[in-house]
Design an enzyme around this catalytic site. Structure first.
Site, PDB file in Angstrom:
ATOM      1  N   ARG A   1       0.835  -1.198   0.000  1.00 49.65           N
ATOM      2  CA  ARG A   1       0.000   0.000   0.000  1.00 49.65           C
ATOM      3  C   ARG A   1       0.871   1.249   0.000  1.00 49.65           C
ATOM      4  O   ARG A   1       0.992   1.935  -1.009  1.00 49.65           O
ATOM      5  CB  ARG A   1      -0.942  -0.022   1.222  1.00 49.65           C
ATOM      6  CG  ARG A   1      -2.128   0.959   1.114  1.00 49.65           C
ATOM      7  CD  ARG A   1      -1.785   2.400   1.381  1.00 49.65           C
ATOM      8  NE  ARG A   1      -1.230   2.644   2.704  1.00 49.65           N
ATOM      9  CZ  ARG A   1      -0.740   3.810   3.080  1.00 49.65           C
ATOM     10  NH1 ARG A   1      -0.706   4.842   2.242  1.00 49.65           N
ATOM     11  NH2 ARG A   1      -0.225   3.965   4.303  1.00 49.65           N
ATOM     12  N   ASP A   2       1.545   1.513   1.095  1.00 53.08           N
ATOM     13  CA  ASP A   2       2.342   2.726   1.201  1.00 53.08           C
ATOM     14  C   ASP A   2       3.522   2.699   0.233  1.00 53.08           C
ATOM     15  O   ASP A   2       3.947   3.742  -0.266  1.00 53.08           O
ATOM     16  CB  ASP A   2       2.851   2.875   2.636  1.00 53.08           C
ATOM     17  CG  ASP A   2       3.230   4.297   2.982  1.00 53.08           C
ATOM     18  OD1 ASP A   2       3.040   5.187   2.141  1.00 53.08           O
ATOM     19  OD2 ASP A   2       3.724   4.518   4.099  1.00 53.08           O
TER      20      ASP A   2
ATOM     21  N   HIS B   1       5.258   4.067  12.724  1.00 51.63           N
ATOM     22  CA  HIS B   1       5.419   4.002  11.266  1.00 51.63           C
ATOM     23  C   HIS B   1       6.468   5.041  10.884  1.00 51.63           C
ATOM     24  O   HIS B   1       6.180   6.230  10.807  1.00 51.63           O
ATOM     25  CB  HIS B   1       4.066   4.305  10.614  1.00 51.63           C
ATOM     26  CG  HIS B   1       4.083   4.388   9.123  1.00 51.63           C
ATOM     27  ND1 HIS B   1       3.372   3.516   8.329  1.00 51.63           N
ATOM     28  CD2 HIS B   1       4.691   5.242   8.270  1.00 51.63           C
ATOM     29  CE1 HIS B   1       3.547   3.836   7.052  1.00 51.63           C
ATOM     30  NE2 HIS B   1       4.349   4.889   6.999  1.00 51.63           N
TER      31      HIS B   1
ATOM     32  N   CYS C   1       5.207   9.377   0.562  1.00 55.03           N
ATOM     33  CA  CYS C   1       3.876   9.983   0.476  1.00 55.03           C
ATOM     34  C   CYS C   1       3.788  10.888  -0.757  1.00 55.03           C
ATOM     35  O   CYS C   1       4.597  11.811  -0.900  1.00 55.03           O
ATOM     36  CB  CYS C   1       3.583  10.795   1.735  1.00 55.03           C
ATOM     37  SG  CYS C   1       1.999  11.663   1.693  1.00 55.03           S
TER      38      CYS C   1
ATOM     39  N   ASN D   1       9.760   4.190   3.260  1.00 55.26           N
ATOM     40  CA  ASN D   1       9.575   3.717   4.630  1.00 55.26           C
ATOM     41  C   ASN D   1      10.834   3.001   5.107  1.00 55.26           C
ATOM     42  O   ASN D   1      11.689   2.630   4.310  1.00 55.26           O
ATOM     43  CB  ASN D   1       8.412   2.719   4.679  1.00 55.26           C
ATOM     44  CG  ASN D   1       7.125   3.298   4.196  1.00 55.26           C
ATOM     45  OD1 ASN D   1       7.016   3.723   3.054  1.00 55.26           O
ATOM     46  ND2 ASN D   1       6.116   3.306   5.033  1.00 55.26           N
TER      47      ASN D   1
END
Length: 312
Positions: free
Chosen positions: A15-16, A207, A240, A249
């Site tokens: 997802r991210d 996170h 993002c 990440n």
């Protein structure tokens, strides 16, 4: 110092990680990677998101991804949902958990969700009512919890207000998101201790992004503070799309290596994880920032006779 014996890792790469990729990754490929990660021991995924396909085209196959997974006992598939419509789609899907989110600053919330914080909090109250008596687990997420690229330092009082709203609405957990890698060990400790004082029993996940190179340092501080749930992305993929300067990440296999070397169990096969991360580079067609998949664990030794010798 007492460290936890076991840590939960929530894999967010699908997802991210993938949300910023301009080339659509086929649904079957996403599902295959999910299956490989399950076989490697990963048990909690943020697998997709129910966002507008115009805003994030990579997530347009969310229902198909969730429906395609052959789940095993204990596997949790989460879906991110920014609004009531997204939550309704999550309820129609094979998701086990829904993650609803907002930002800790007005400017980032306007960029990310196109509404002020107070409106987002009212939306979350409506979502909580919708999810009442439903089987889905509920997780709240607070973006830019350790610093905002538009406003700088974040008011801890605002974070407490949002956190307590999730507590009051009966959410199962809250994630603190370091959306652009602005967290430092000092900020991690201050924020975690402040929220623990508000609601000691609420599960907190961390996170982190590795934008400034101290993502795993912040994990160590989180461990020292007693946090046992961390979100990370395979091969360090991610960032993002609504925050300038946001890089990937923290890397899942690098995190698992750190935990292994600290004697903390994650339940994940590190060698299998490295192979999947290397495969992901082929999927996205470029080198990814994960370190361990390049160097290997420290005791992967080399043949001294095959090494280049110094001359002179």
């Amino acid at each position: 110092m007492t460290l936890p014996d076991r840590v939960e890792i929530v894999e967010v790469g699908l997802r991210d990680g993938l949300q910023i990729e301009s080339e659509f990754v086929p649904t079957d490929t996403k599902v295959d990677i999910l299956h490989a990660l399950i076989d490697a021991g990963v048990r909690h995924f943020e697998a997709t998101s129910f966002v507008s396909p115009r805003a994030v085209p990579q997530m347009r196959d969310a229902i198909d991804v969730l429906a395609g997974v052959r789940k095993q006992p204990g596997v949790v598939l989460s879906a991110l949902a920014p609004n009531r419509k997204g939550v309704e789609r999550a309820l129609e899907s094979e998701a086990d958990e829904v993650v609803v989110f907002l930002s800790a600053t007005e400017s980032h919330n306007l960029k990310n969700l196109n509404r002020p914080i107070e409106q987002s909090l009212r939306d979350i109250e409506e979502i909580a009512e919708l999810l009442k008596d439903k089987p889905l687990k509920r997780k709240g997420a607070i973006a830019v919890a350790f610093g905002c690229p538009f406003e700088g330092d974040v008011d801890l009082g605002t974070i407490k207000t949002i956190f307590n709203r999730f507590v009051d609405l009966g959410f199962n957990a809250v994630t603190l998101g370091d959306t652009t890698g602005m967290a430092t060990p000092k900020l991690v400790r201050q924020t975690v201790e402040a929220l623990r004082a508000e609601a000691p029993d609420m599960k907190i996940s961390l996170h982190f992004h590795n934008t400034r190179g101290i993502g795993l340092v912040n994990v160590v501080e989180g461990l020292r503070a007693g946090i046992t749930s961390y979100e990370s992305s395979l091969a360090g993929l991610g960032g993002c799309p609504f925050a300038p300067g946001a890089t990937g990440n923290i890397c899942t296999e690098d995190l698992v290596y750190l935990l292994d070397e600290m004697g903390i169990d994650s339940g994940i096969d590190l060698q299998a994880l490295i192979r999947i991360a290397q495969r992901l580079e082929g999927v996205v067609g470029r080198r990814l920032p994960g370190q361990l998949m390049k160097a290997g664990p420290r005791l992967n030794l080399h043949d001294v006779h095959a090494a280049t010798a110094a001359v002179g």
